[in-house]
Design a protein around this motif. Structure first.
Motif, mmCIF file in Angstrom:
data_model
loop_
_atom_site.group_PDB
_atom_site.id
_atom_site.type_symbol
_atom_site.label_atom_id
_atom_site.label_comp_id
_atom_site.label_asym_id
_atom_site.label_seq_id
_atom_site.Cartn_x
_atom_site.Cartn_y
_atom_site.Cartn_z
ATOM 1 N N ASN A 41 0.815 -1.220 0.000
ATOM 2 C CA ASN A 41 0.000 0.000 0.000
ATOM 3 C C ASN A 41 0.847 1.268 0.000
ATOM 4 O O ASN A 41 0.475 2.272 0.608
ATOM 5 C CB ASN A 41 -0.944 0.014 1.213
ATOM 6 C CG ASN A 41 -1.643 -1.311 1.416
ATOM 7 O OD1 ASN A 41 -2.470 -1.715 0.617
ATOM 8 N ND2 ASN A 41 -1.282 -2.016 2.494
ATOM 9 N N TYR A 69 -1.431 -4.450 -2.925
ATOM 10 C CA TYR A 69 -2.581 -3.816 -2.290
ATOM 11 C C TYR A 69 -3.322 -4.800 -1.389
ATOM 12 O O TYR A 69 -3.621 -5.925 -1.797
ATOM 13 C CB TYR A 69 -3.537 -3.267 -3.358
ATOM 14 C CG TYR A 69 -4.648 -2.442 -2.765
ATOM 15 C CD1 TYR A 69 -4.442 -1.101 -2.461
ATOM 16 C CD2 TYR A 69 -5.886 -3.003 -2.468
ATOM 17 C CE1 TYR A 69 -5.453 -0.336 -1.888
ATOM 18 C CE2 TYR A 69 -6.897 -2.257 -1.902
ATOM 19 C CZ TYR A 69 -6.673 -0.921 -1.609
ATOM 20 O OH TYR A 69 -7.671 -0.180 -1.025
ATOM 21 N N LEU A 90 -4.769 4.000 -4.196
ATOM 22 C CA LEU A 90 -4.042 2.732 -4.097
ATOM 23 C C LEU A 90 -3.074 2.708 -2.914
ATOM 24 O O LEU A 90 -2.536 1.653 -2.587
ATOM 25 C CB LEU A 90 -3.295 2.438 -5.397
ATOM 26 C CG LEU A 90 -4.184 2.198 -6.625
ATOM 27 C CD1 LEU A 90 -3.341 1.856 -7.833
ATOM 28 C CD2 LEU A 90 -5.208 1.104 -6.356
ATOM 29 N N GLU A 91 -2.863 3.851 -2.281
ATOM 30 C CA GLU A 91 -2.055 3.870 -1.067
ATOM 31 C C GLU A 91 -2.937 3.866 0.189
ATOM 32 O O GLU A 91 -2.437 4.071 1.291
ATOM 33 C CB GLU A 91 -1.127 5.082 -1.071
ATOM 34 C CG GLU A 91 -0.051 4.988 -2.152
ATOM 35 C CD GLU A 91 1.049 6.014 -2.014
ATOM 36 O OE1 GLU A 91 1.982 5.793 -1.200
ATOM 37 O OE2 GLU A 91 0.977 7.042 -2.712
ATOM 38 N N ARG A 93 -5.291 1.217 1.897
ATOM 39 C CA ARG A 93 -5.758 -0.165 1.899
ATOM 40 C C ARG A 93 -7.254 -0.261 2.190
ATOM 41 O O ARG A 93 -7.855 0.655 2.747
ATOM 42 C CB ARG A 93 -4.997 -0.967 2.956
ATOM 43 C CG ARG A 93 -5.370 -0.580 4.385
ATOM 44 C CD ARG A 93 -4.620 -1.411 5.413
ATOM 45 N NE ARG A 93 -3.211 -1.057 5.464
ATOM 46 C CZ ARG A 93 -2.240 -1.948 5.599
ATOM 47 N NH1 ARG A 93 -2.507 -3.223 5.685
ATOM 48 N NH2 ARG A 93 -0.988 -1.557 5.663
ATOM 49 N N LEU A 100 -11.461 -2.353 -6.780
ATOM 50 C CA LEU A 100 -10.051 -2.244 -7.154
ATOM 51 C C LEU A 100 -9.857 -2.605 -8.622
ATOM 52 O O LEU A 100 -9.172 -1.883 -9.364
ATOM 53 C CB LEU A 100 -9.196 -3.169 -6.273
ATOM 54 C CG LEU A 100 -7.707 -3.203 -6.612
ATOM 55 C CD1 LEU A 100 -7.041 -1.867 -6.287
ATOM 56 C CD2 LEU A 100 -7.006 -4.347 -5.869
#
Length: 266
Positions: A41, A69, A90-91, A93, A100
């Motif tokens: 992440n 991820y 995407l950073e 979680r 996604l």
């Protein structure tokens, strides 16, 4: 070209013990052409590479920006976006795997399950979502079939899934420590200079092969049944952080939806 497609770093993963530059130096010594950074992440290591190393040192080595991820319902998923594309969510979680997949594909990226037949909660086939409907595999672009830190049984099952669903096979060391770096590989019959080249190679069915050597010093091997405690601890850790980041995810989802809408009407 030969890549290690599952690499962790000290800059980007809380459990990473080696720096991005140490990864590069060891992989070059072992004859690799490049690596995919897949920190949990986080793109911190790639940002460090881009700011402090890229174009200055190791110009003969390809560093690709990826991420591992932590989904809400399907364990760990490896994600690769086109070169220059940044999607902040995407950073954060905790997204369900269906969302996604939609986000990554909309922005032109590819994704696939890491160690899909590994430990409970961390691996797709051992999550409730994966057990309920394994056909989610159809929506992935590749499957990690050789992970140096997994068992032969786990990798064999992953290899079977790739054959069953007709997916390209990736190999990665899943290295967190120095002695694990470069134990697995992905061989791609294409010229890869950045993430977009890799995505194009996969979409164009370039020949891909995966393999490697097993790492014999993993934590689960060292502590045996006590590893179950760590697995359950991770589940609580992951769920807790996912709840804490819920508001930020909603904000970034709205931004992503807006960008997706912009692209559709342009």
């Amino acid at each position: 070209m030969k890549f290690d497609m599952h690499c962790h770093t000290k800059e980007g993963s809380i459990d990473g013990k080696i720096t991005i530059e140490e990864n590069i130096e060891i992989l070059k010594e072992k004859g690799y052409d490049g690596m995919l950074i897949t920190d949990h992440n986080s793109y911190r290591a790639y940002r460090h590479w881009k700011k402090n190393i890229k174009g200055i040192r190791h110009t003969d080595f390809v560093v690709l920006k990826g991420i591992e991820y932590d989904t809400l319902d399907c364990g760990h998923i490896l994600v690769i976006l086109p070169h220059g594309v940044h999607v902040p969510i995407l950073e954060l979680r905790g997204l369900p795997v269906a969302i996604l997949i939609e986000i990554v594909h909309h922005f032109g990226g590819i994704l696939g399950p890491a160690h899909p037949c590994g430990e409970k909660y961390l691996s797709l086939t051992n999550t409730k979502r994966g057990k309920r409907n394994l056909d989610i595999m159809k929506k992935f672009d590749f499957i990690e079939t050789f992970n140096a830190c997994e068992s032969k049984e786990s990798n064999a099952k992953a290899d079977h899934l790739a054959a069953l669903y007709g997916k390209p096979e990736f190999g990665g060391s899943d290295s967190h420590r120095e002695d694990c770096i470069g134990l697995a590989y992905t061989q791609i019959d294409a010229v890869i200079e950045d993430e977009t080249d890799l995505i194009d190679a996969i979409h164009n069915d370039a020949p891909v092969a995966a393999g490697g050597t097993y790492y014999e010093k993993t934590t689960k091997q060292k502590i045996g049944k006590l590893n179950n405690v760590l697995v359950y601890s991770f589940w609580f850790y992951n769920k807790g952080l996912a709840i804490l980041k819920q508001r930020k995810r909603k904000i970034e989802l709205l931004k992503s939806d807006y960008k997706m809408w912009q692209r559709k009407v342009s």
